[in-house]
Design a protein around this motif. Structure first.
Motif, PDB file in Angstrom:
ATOM      1  N   ASN A  26     -26.779 -62.589 -14.804  1.00  0.00           N
ATOM      2  CA  ASN A  26     -27.970 -62.030 -14.165  1.00  0.00           C
ATOM      3  C   ASN A  26     -28.724 -62.966 -13.228  1.00  0.00           C
ATOM      4  O   ASN A  26     -29.583 -62.513 -12.483  1.00  0.00           O
ATOM      5  N   LYS A  27     -28.433 -64.252 -13.251  1.00  0.00           N
ATOM      6  CA  LYS A  27     -29.282 -65.209 -12.539  1.00  0.00           C
ATOM      7  C   LYS A  27     -29.310 -65.004 -11.025  1.00  0.00           C
ATOM      8  O   LYS A  27     -30.368 -65.070 -10.418  1.00  0.00           O
ATOM      9  N   ASP A  28     -28.172 -64.742 -10.407  1.00  0.00           N
ATOM     10  CA  ASP A  28     -28.144 -64.625  -8.947  1.00  0.00           C
ATOM     11  C   ASP A  28     -28.968 -63.442  -8.450  1.00  0.00           C
ATOM     12  O   ASP A  28     -29.772 -63.580  -7.515  1.00  0.00           O
ATOM     13  N   HIS A  29     -28.787 -62.285  -9.065  1.00  0.00           N
ATOM     14  CA  HIS A  29     -29.558 -61.107  -8.663  1.00  0.00           C
ATOM     15  C   HIS A  29     -31.044 -61.307  -8.958  1.00  0.00           C
ATOM     16  O   HIS A  29     -31.899 -60.867  -8.194  1.00  0.00           O
ATOM     17  N   LEU A  30     -31.333 -61.981 -10.053  1.00  0.00           N
ATOM     18  CA  LEU A  30     -32.732 -62.221 -10.416  1.00  0.00           C
ATOM     19  C   LEU A  30     -33.398 -63.166  -9.409  1.00  0.00           C
ATOM     20  O   LEU A  30     -34.524 -62.918  -8.979  1.00  0.00           O
ATOM     21  N   ILE A  31     -32.716 -64.212  -9.027  1.00  0.00           N
ATOM     22  CA  ILE A  31     -33.250 -65.147  -8.027  1.00  0.00           C
ATOM     23  C   ILE A  31     -33.497 -64.405  -6.718  1.00  0.00           C
ATOM     24  O   ILE A  31     -34.542 -64.566  -6.090  1.00  0.00           O
ATOM     25  N   TYR A  32     -32.570 -63.583  -6.324  1.00  0.00           N
ATOM     26  CA  TYR A  32     -32.705 -62.819  -5.090  1.00  0.00           C
ATOM     27  C   TYR A  32     -33.914 -61.879  -5.171  1.00  0.00           C
ATOM     28  O   TYR A  32     -34.684 -61.749  -4.220  1.00  0.00           O
ATOM     29  N   PHE A  33     -34.092 -61.226  -6.312  1.00  0.00           N
ATOM     30  CA  PHE A  33     -35.231 -60.328  -6.520  1.00  0.00           C
ATOM     31  C   PHE A  33     -36.547 -61.102  -6.421  1.00  0.00           C
ATOM     32  O   PHE A  33     -37.473 -60.682  -5.714  1.00  0.00           O
ATOM     33  N   ILE A  34     -36.652 -62.221  -7.087  1.00  0.00           N
ATOM     34  CA  ILE A  34     -37.879 -63.027  -7.067  1.00  0.00           C
ATOM     35  C   ILE A  34     -38.134 -63.567  -5.658  1.00  0.00           C
ATOM     36  O   ILE A  34     -39.274 -63.630  -5.204  1.00  0.00           O
ATOM     37  N   HIS A  35     -37.059 -63.928  -4.963  1.00  0.00           N
ATOM     38  CA  HIS A  35     -37.185 -64.462  -3.601  1.00  0.00           C
ATOM     39  C   HIS A  35     -37.902 -63.479  -2.685  1.00  0.00           C
ATOM     40  O   HIS A  35     -38.630 -63.875  -1.772  1.00  0.00           O
ATOM     41  N   ARG A  36     -37.751 -62.195  -2.923  1.00  0.00           N
ATOM     42  CA  ARG A  36     -38.433 -61.177  -2.121  1.00  0.00           C
ATOM     43  C   ARG A  36     -39.948 -61.298  -2.260  1.00  0.00           C
ATOM     44  O   ARG A  36     -40.679 -60.954  -1.361  1.00  0.00           O
ATOM     45  N   TYR A  37     -40.400 -61.759  -3.380  1.00  0.00           N
ATOM     46  CA  TYR A  37     -41.837 -61.914  -3.610  1.00  0.00           C
ATOM     47  C   TYR A  37     -42.357 -63.242  -3.069  1.00  0.00           C
ATOM     48  O   TYR A  37     -43.413 -63.288  -2.457  1.00  0.00           O
ATOM     49  N   VAL A  38     -41.654 -64.333  -3.335  1.00  0.00           N
ATOM     50  CA  VAL A  38     -42.211 -65.663  -3.079  1.00  0.00           C
ATOM     51  C   VAL A  38     -41.732 -66.305  -1.777  1.00  0.00           C
ATOM     52  O   VAL A  38     -42.295 -67.309  -1.358  1.00  0.00           O
ATOM     53  N   SER A  39     -40.709 -65.780  -1.149  1.00  0.00           N
ATOM     54  CA  SER A  39     -40.205 -66.271   0.138  1.00  0.00           C
ATOM     55  C   SER A  39     -39.789 -67.736   0.142  1.00  0.00           C
ATOM     56  O   SER A  39     -39.794 -68.372   1.179  1.00  0.00           O
ATOM     57  N   ASP A  40     -39.481 -68.256  -0.996  1.00  0.00           N
ATOM     58  CA  ASP A  40     -39.045 -69.649  -1.099  1.00  0.00           C
ATOM     59  C   ASP A  40     -37.925 -69.680  -2.135  1.00  0.00           C
ATOM     60  O   ASP A  40     -38.168 -69.451  -3.323  1.00  0.00           O
ATOM     61  N   ILE A  41     -36.719 -69.942  -1.675  1.00  0.00           N
ATOM     62  CA  ILE A  41     -35.557 -69.857  -2.558  1.00  0.00           C
ATOM     63  C   ILE A  41     -35.644 -70.850  -3.715  1.00  0.00           C
ATOM     64  O   ILE A  41     -35.255 -70.544  -4.835  1.00  0.00           O
ATOM     65  N   HIS A  42     -36.194 -72.015  -3.457  1.00  0.00           N
ATOM     66  CA  HIS A  42     -36.308 -73.013  -4.521  1.00  0.00           C
ATOM     67  C   HIS A  42     -37.318 -72.568  -5.577  1.00  0.00           C
ATOM     68  O   HIS A  42     -37.084 -72.742  -6.779  1.00  0.00           O
ATOM     69  N   MET A  43     -38.417 -71.986  -5.125  1.00  0.00           N
ATOM     70  CA  MET A  43     -39.401 -71.471  -6.070  1.00  0.00           C
ATOM     71  C   MET A  43     -38.823 -70.275  -6.832  1.00  0.00           C
ATOM     72  O   MET A  43     -39.061 -70.121  -8.025  1.00  0.00           O
ATOM     73  N   ALA A  44     -38.054 -69.446  -6.149  1.00  0.00           N
ATOM     74  CA  ALA A  44     -37.418 -68.306  -6.813  1.00  0.00           C
ATOM     75  C   ALA A  44     -36.477 -68.788  -7.915  1.00  0.00           C
ATOM     76  O   ALA A  44     -36.439 -68.215  -9.013  1.00  0.00           O
ATOM     77  N   GLU A  45     -35.741 -69.851  -7.638  1.00  0.00           N
ATOM     78  CA  GLU A  45     -34.857 -70.417  -8.655  1.00  0.00           C
ATOM     79  C   GLU A  45     -35.661 -70.949  -9.846  1.00  0.00           C
ATOM     80  O   GLU A  45     -35.288 -70.744 -11.000  1.00  0.00           O
ATOM     81  N   ASP A  46     -36.768 -71.637  -9.551  1.00  0.00           N
ATOM     82  CA  ASP A  46     -37.629 -72.164 -10.619  1.00  0.00           C
ATOM     83  C   ASP A  46     -38.213 -71.034 -11.462  1.00  0.00           C
ATOM     84  O   ASP A  46     -38.249 -71.118 -12.697  1.00  0.00           O
ATOM     85  N   LEU A  47     -38.684 -69.988 -10.795  1.00  0.00           N
ATOM     86  CA  LEU A  47     -39.276 -68.864 -11.529  1.00  0.00           C
ATOM     87  C   LEU A  47     -38.222 -68.128 -12.359  1.00  0.00           C
ATOM     88  O   LEU A  47     -38.502 -67.696 -13.477  1.00  0.00           O
ATOM     89  N   ALA A  48     -37.028 -68.005 -11.821  1.00  0.00           N
ATOM     90  CA  ALA A  48     -35.945 -67.370 -12.580  1.00  0.00           C
ATOM     91  C   ALA A  48     -35.637 -68.199 -13.833  1.00  0.00           C
ATOM     92  O   ALA A  48     -35.431 -67.647 -14.926  1.00  0.00           O
ATOM     93  N   GLN A  49     -35.638 -69.493 -13.672  1.00  0.00           N
ATOM     94  CA  GLN A  49     -35.420 -70.363 -14.825  1.00  0.00           C
ATOM     95  C   GLN A  49     -36.539 -70.161 -15.856  1.00  0.00           C
ATOM     96  O   GLN A  49     -36.274 -70.091 -17.055  1.00  0.00           O
ATOM     97  N   ASP A  50     -37.778 -70.039 -15.382  1.00  0.00           N
ATOM     98  CA  ASP A  50     -38.906 -69.782 -16.285  1.00  0.00           C
ATOM     99  C   ASP A  50     -38.730 -68.463 -17.036  1.00  0.00           C
ATOM    100  O   ASP A  50     -39.083 -68.353 -18.212  1.00  0.00           O
ATOM    101  N   VAL A  51     -38.192 -67.464 -16.353  1.00  0.00           N
ATOM    102  CA  VAL A  51     -37.946 -66.169 -16.989  1.00  0.00           C
ATOM    103  C   VAL A  51     -36.971 -66.345 -18.155  1.00  0.00           C
ATOM    104  O   VAL A  51     -37.218 -65.868 -19.263  1.00  0.00           O
ATOM    105  N   PHE A  52     -35.882 -67.055 -17.898  1.00  0.00           N
ATOM    106  CA  PHE A  52     -34.889 -67.246 -18.953  1.00  0.00           C
ATOM    107  C   PHE A  52     -35.430 -68.129 -20.086  1.00  0.00           C
ATOM    108  O   PHE A  52     -35.102 -67.906 -21.254  1.00  0.00           O
ATOM    109  N   VAL A  53     -36.269 -69.086 -19.756  1.00  0.00           N
ATOM    110  CA  VAL A  53     -36.902 -69.904 -20.801  1.00  0.00           C
ATOM    111  C   VAL A  53     -37.790 -69.024 -21.673  1.00  0.00           C
ATOM    112  O   VAL A  53     -37.763 -69.129 -22.907  1.00  0.00           O
TER     113      VAL A  53
END
Length: 179
Positions: A26-53
């Motif tokens: 699920n991580k790739d689709h989730l990062i892509y989804f979050i990226h739509r909100y935050v417009s920063d791929i690195h932040m989207a990756e961090d937030l996705a990691q927070d989701v899984f944590v």
């Protein structure tokens, strides 16, 4: 029970491999989804990691009432919105350049117009307001039901239906303008 729910149940039963498989699936689709909100791929990756944590630490919160993916995207949306609020940047920007070609090939392209180029569709989607882009992503590209989409976006099902109708109508107009 689908694969995600089975993997989650394995995780609940103590099999850490089930959680790892959930993350990988699920991580790739989730990062892509979050990226739509935050417009920063690195932040989207961090937030996705927070989701899984969060899911890992609060594993008893999911009760199999909805699909696991709905639960996952709801947490992701909440994290993204919280981040935006903290940044005081309330306008979510979306980048469809990362959209996989095979995702465009599914469903939406067939509904909008059968024989047009994918690039025109992508450009038309980018011209929509952010709310419409997110609705089209969730329902038409990711395959979420109206009920699941409503839960993720904290809206009612009628609100989702009306907004999605308007989004699709606006998309058709933008698409035909671009021809």
């Amino acid at each position: 029970m689908n694969s995600d729910e089975q993997q989650y149940q394995r995780f609940l039963d103590g099999d850490i491999k089930g959680f790892e498989e959930l993350v990988l699936a699920n991580k790739d689709h989730l990062i892509y989804f979050i990226h739509r909100y935050v417009s920063d791929i690195h932040m989207a990756e961090d937030l996705a990691q927070d989701v899984f944590v969060d899911i890992y630490l609060k594993k008893d919160r999911y009760h199999f009432q909805y699909r696991f993916k709905t639960y996952l995207y709801t947490i992701a949306r909440n994290k993204a919105v919280d981040y935006i609020r903290k940044q005081k940047n309330m306008l979510p920007m979306m980048d469809f350049d990362m959209l996989k070609q095979e995702q465009i090939d599914e469903g939406l392209l067939n509904e909008v117009i059968w024989k047009e180029e994918k690039e025109q569709l992508r450009n038309a989607i980018q011209m929509l307001k952010a709310e419409y882009q997110i609705l089209i992503l969730l329902v038409d590209l990711e395959g979420f039901s109206y009920k699941e989409t409503a839960k993720i976006l904290h809206k009612t099902i009628p609100q989702v239906k009306v907004s999605l109708y308007r989004a699709r109508k606006a998309l058709k107009e933008k698409f035909h303008e671009g021809q």
